[in-house]
Design an enzyme around this catalytic site. Structure first.
Site, PDB file in Angstrom:
ATOM      1  CB  ALA A   1      20.371 -50.894-138.874  1.00 28.39           C
ATOM      2  CB  CYS A   2      19.584 -46.172-140.940  1.00 32.81           C
ATOM      3  SG  CYS A   2      19.228 -46.118-142.665  1.00 32.81           S
ATOM      4  N   PRO A   3      22.177 -45.457-139.146  1.00 30.28           N
ATOM      5  CG  PRO A   3      23.167 -43.589-138.153  1.00 30.28           C
ATOM      6  CD  PRO A   3      22.485 -44.899-137.839  1.00 30.28           C
TER       7      PRO A   3
END
Lengths: 73, 210
Positions: free
Chosen positions: A12-14
């Site tokens: 997942a981000c980041p």
């Protein structure tokens, strides 16, 4: 010209963009980085970042919700 | 995206249309018909969030971790639209002779707000999304956010319970600030727009320094 590959599937981000940034630091000019992502935000912010930095980017949706990003340094 | 290529992509439009029709039929069978309107607005909001890849978490996280300010600008722009929109809504209310939004609509500010905001900020970065972002990504099928959502609900229940216990202790520290009451609606609009512009230009300055 060397080819690099990053597998960011399930991340997942980041995290994907941070990994791309770190990998790009190791690369020489002209090298190509292939990134696999399946996180919608990453397919947005990695190309955005690369464009801002002036690297050519190509984005391919290889499957539903799965993208390959090619960045040339 | 300008240079996006697609391959082997199945259209999911049919599924979406069937799903929406079924939801609307279900909604009309509920007792409160206003829920149908909420549902339609909710779906429109979700569509915009998903298509625009809008992410509040990214707006607050990326300037610090990645030095990217794109999403901050989007959030500021949406705030600007909201501020101006509310202003005109109040003007329409006053023309129609309706009561304007008053102090009763303002939630008081206390040190608890700051503690809560900090906790929420840490939580949303770790979970990878705020409330709307988590919901959007569940619909996109990211497994991680199913987990986030479960703990979001559990956390909200816990937090709601704790607030009931802690809040009375902070009751004398509460501050109720209402700009329209202090400066009038136009004054409040100008102040809010100035604050938004200040944040925008500060971000721009920091970005250009890099």
């Amino acid at each position: 010209m060397k080819k690099y590959e990053l597998n960011c599937l399930g991340e997942a981000c980041p995290v994907p963009l941070i990994r791309v940034k770190k990998e790009m630091e190791k690369m020489e000019k002209g090298d190509v980085l292939l990134v696999h992502v399946d996180y919608a935000c990453a397919m947005q912010n990695i190309p955005n970042w690369a464009k801002e930095e002036g690297h050519p980017v190509e984005l391919v949706e290889v499957n539903n919700g799965e993208w390959d990003i090619t960045i040339t340094k | 995206m300008d240079n996006i290529k697609q391959s082997r992509k199945k259209s999911q439009l049919g599924v979406a249309v069937i799903f929406i029709i079924v939801t609307i039929i279900l909604a009309f069978n509920l007792e409160n018909s206003r829920l149908v309107m909420f549902l339609l607005f909710g779906m429109a909001f979700g569509l915009v969030l998903q298509r625009s890849r809008f992410c509040f978490t990214s707006a607050f996280r990326d300037p610090i971790i990645l030095k990217m300010y794109t999403m901050v600008n989007y959030v500021l722009l949406s705030l600007l639209v909201g501020v101006v929109g509310v202003y005109f809504l109040q003007i329409i209310y006053s023309i129609q002779g309706k009561e304007l939004t008053g102090l009763s609509a303002v939630t008081p500010f206390s040190p608890l707000t700051m503690i809560g905001a900090t906790l929420f900020g840490i939580g949303m970065v770790l979970a990878g999304g705020c409330a709307s972002g988590t919901l959007v990504r569940i619909s996109e099928g990211t497994k991680l956010h199913f987990l986030s959502f479960i703990f979001f609900v559990l956390g909200s229940i816990l937090g709601g319970g704790f607030t009931g216990i802690i809040e009375p202790a902070f009751s004398n520290l509460k501050v109720r600030l209402y700009l329209p009451e202090m400066f009038g609606w136009t004054g409040a609009l100008i102040i809010q727009v100035l604050i938004i512009m200040m944040i925008y230009f500060t971000c721009k300055k920091i970005k250009n320094k890099k």
